[in-house]
Design a protein around this motif. Structure first.
Motif, PDB file in Angstrom:
ATOM      1  N   MET A  82       0.647   7.141   2.767  1.00 56.44           N
ATOM      2  CA  MET A  82       0.551   5.727   2.405  1.00 56.44           C
ATOM      3  C   MET A  82       0.124   5.537   0.946  1.00 56.44           C
ATOM      4  N   ARG A  83       0.343   6.571   0.123  1.00 57.38           N
ATOM      5  CA  ARG A  83      -0.166   6.545  -1.248  1.00 57.38           C
ATOM      6  C   ARG A  83       0.401   5.385  -2.072  1.00 57.38           C
ATOM      7  N   ARG A  84       1.655   5.002  -1.807  1.00 61.31           N
ATOM      8  CA  ARG A  84       2.259   3.910  -2.577  1.00 61.31           C
ATOM      9  C   ARG A  84       1.631   2.564  -2.240  1.00 61.31           C
ATOM     10  N   ASN A  85       1.089   2.445  -1.022  1.00 60.45           N
ATOM     11  CA  ASN A  85       0.482   1.190  -0.600  1.00 60.45           C
ATOM     12  C   ASN A  85      -1.040   1.186  -0.730  1.00 60.45           C
ATOM     13  N   THR A  86      -1.598   2.315  -1.133  1.00 64.90           N
ATOM     14  CA  THR A  86      -3.048   2.391  -1.317  1.00 64.90           C
ATOM     15  C   THR A  86      -3.435   1.659  -2.596  1.00 64.90           C
TER      16      THR A  86
ATOM     17  N   ASN B 201      -6.923   1.460   7.923  1.00 66.81           N
ATOM     18  CA  ASN B 201      -5.553   1.019   7.678  1.00 66.81           C
ATOM     19  C   ASN B 201      -4.599   2.154   8.036  1.00 66.81           C
TER      20      ASN B 201
ATOM     21  N   VAL C  99      -1.588   4.555   9.036  1.00 64.26           N
ATOM     22  CA  VAL C  99      -0.184   4.519   8.635  1.00 64.26           C
ATOM     23  C   VAL C  99       0.693   4.844   9.838  1.00 64.26           C
TER      24      VAL C  99
END
Length: 338
Positions: free
Chosen positions: A284-288, A333, A335
């Motif tokens: 989920m790095r892009r949404n972190t 949160n 993923v």
């Protein structure tokens, strides 16, 4: 006052976690750090960790709040900058951490000229601006820029020790000079400093007539020589320093006891939760949030810097709030990987 500092820090951290999860979850994660044994262990001591803990938690809150609104919130920008400047005055190693962070953000700015990078840069630059009078005062005294303390040389000297019976932890000048004296009483944690004094007394006697600045320069130069001559031993000392930072073990000439478990068990628990959160973070790095990634990098830089200096269990207290904030976000949160 340490109780007040720690309680204030826990409240700040709880309020930060509430920004992305339910209040009951925030309270649960706050309990993890509120019952953290090393933090409680140093409450009766006159050390800087309790006030540094409060400053860090307050800094996390205002830095995170800075990213909650589309428009720049000057109140949180000023508050975060003040706490950051205050942190440098309490823990001067953060001046170097700030410097490296500014370089990283400057590099990011070349590729991503967005508001997130600019806001983080403003906090760092304002923090430097706020402590600039003290930096100029220190320069006027020492003639050296960004020079805030004379203890680094002594720390680095012991970190580079080539003697096999020593693991690179710091000792005071008095320990080195008088450790072999039967009338000398070192800290009760040490069982015998006779060998330490045999190894270092002659060298420290040569420093007695020097000023603090001169001593610091000689100690640093000697440390560099030791590292060049004994790189393998320096790597061993570095590995030992990592152990001291994470688990408060091992120490030279120290009587080992069960107190080490007071660091090992809780730190293994916190590190385990953080390590387990890295894989879902990768997914989920892009949404972190940018601010969460910026915070963890900032304190990992600190951890890397302290490993090169004098790592011990109380230094790890500084890193714990950012680790708890990180994995509390990841676990709050989850993923969907299906």
């Amino acid at each position: 006052l340490n109780v007040f500092f720690v309680l204030t820090g826990i409240i700040y951290l709880s309020k930060t976690i509430e920004l992305f999860t339910k209040k009951k979850n925030a309270i649960f994660f706050a309990y993890i750090i509120g019952l953290y044994p090393p933090l409680i262990r140093f409450l009766p001591n006159i050390n800087s960790e309790s006030i540094a803990f409060m400053i860090i938690c307050a800094l996390l809150f205002h830095f995170y709040k800075l990213y909650q609104d589309e428009r720049l919130n000057w109140k949180h920008l000023v508050a975060a900058s003040i706490y950051l400047g205050f942190l440098v005055l309490v823990k001067i190693i953060f001046l170097q951490v700030m410097g490296l962070s500014i370089l990283i953000l400057g590099f990011l700015f070349l590729f991503k000229r967005n508001k997130k990078v600019i806001r983080a840069s403003l906090v760092l630059l304002n923090g430097v601006l706020l402590i600039s009078p003290y930096l100029m005062y220190a320069y006027a005294i020492t003639g050296k820029p960004f020079y805030l303390g004379t203890g680094g040389g002594e720390i680095l000297y012991h970190r580079s020790t080539p003697y096999e019976d020593e693991w690179g932890n710091w000792f005071s000048t008095e320990d080195a000079l008088y450790g072999a004296n039967p009338d000398y009483e070192p800290s009760k944690v040490y069982k015998d400093l006779h060998l330490l004094s045999e190894n270092h007394r002659e060298f420290f006697l040569k420093l007695e007539t020097l000023s603090h600045l001169e001593r610091d320069s000689v100690l640093k130069a000697t440390a560099i020589q030791n590292i060049k001559k004994h790189p393998g031993k320096y790597l061993k000392n570095t590995a030992s320093n990592i152990g001291r930072l994470l688990f408060h073990y091992p120490f030279s000439y120290r009587q080992q006891n069960l107190n080490a478990y007071g660091y090992m068990i809780p730190n293994m628990f916190i590190l385990g939760l953080w390590i387990l959160s890295l894989y879902p973070f990768f997914l989920m790095r892009r949404n972190t949030p940018f601010e969460l990634k910026a915070v963890i990098i900032f304190y990992l830089i600190y951890a890397g810097a302290i490993i090169l200096l004098d790592g011990r269990g109380r230094n790890f207290i500084i890193v714990v709030p950012s680790l708890v904030l990180f994995f509390s976000y990841i676990y709050s949160n989850p993923v969907n990987i299906t």
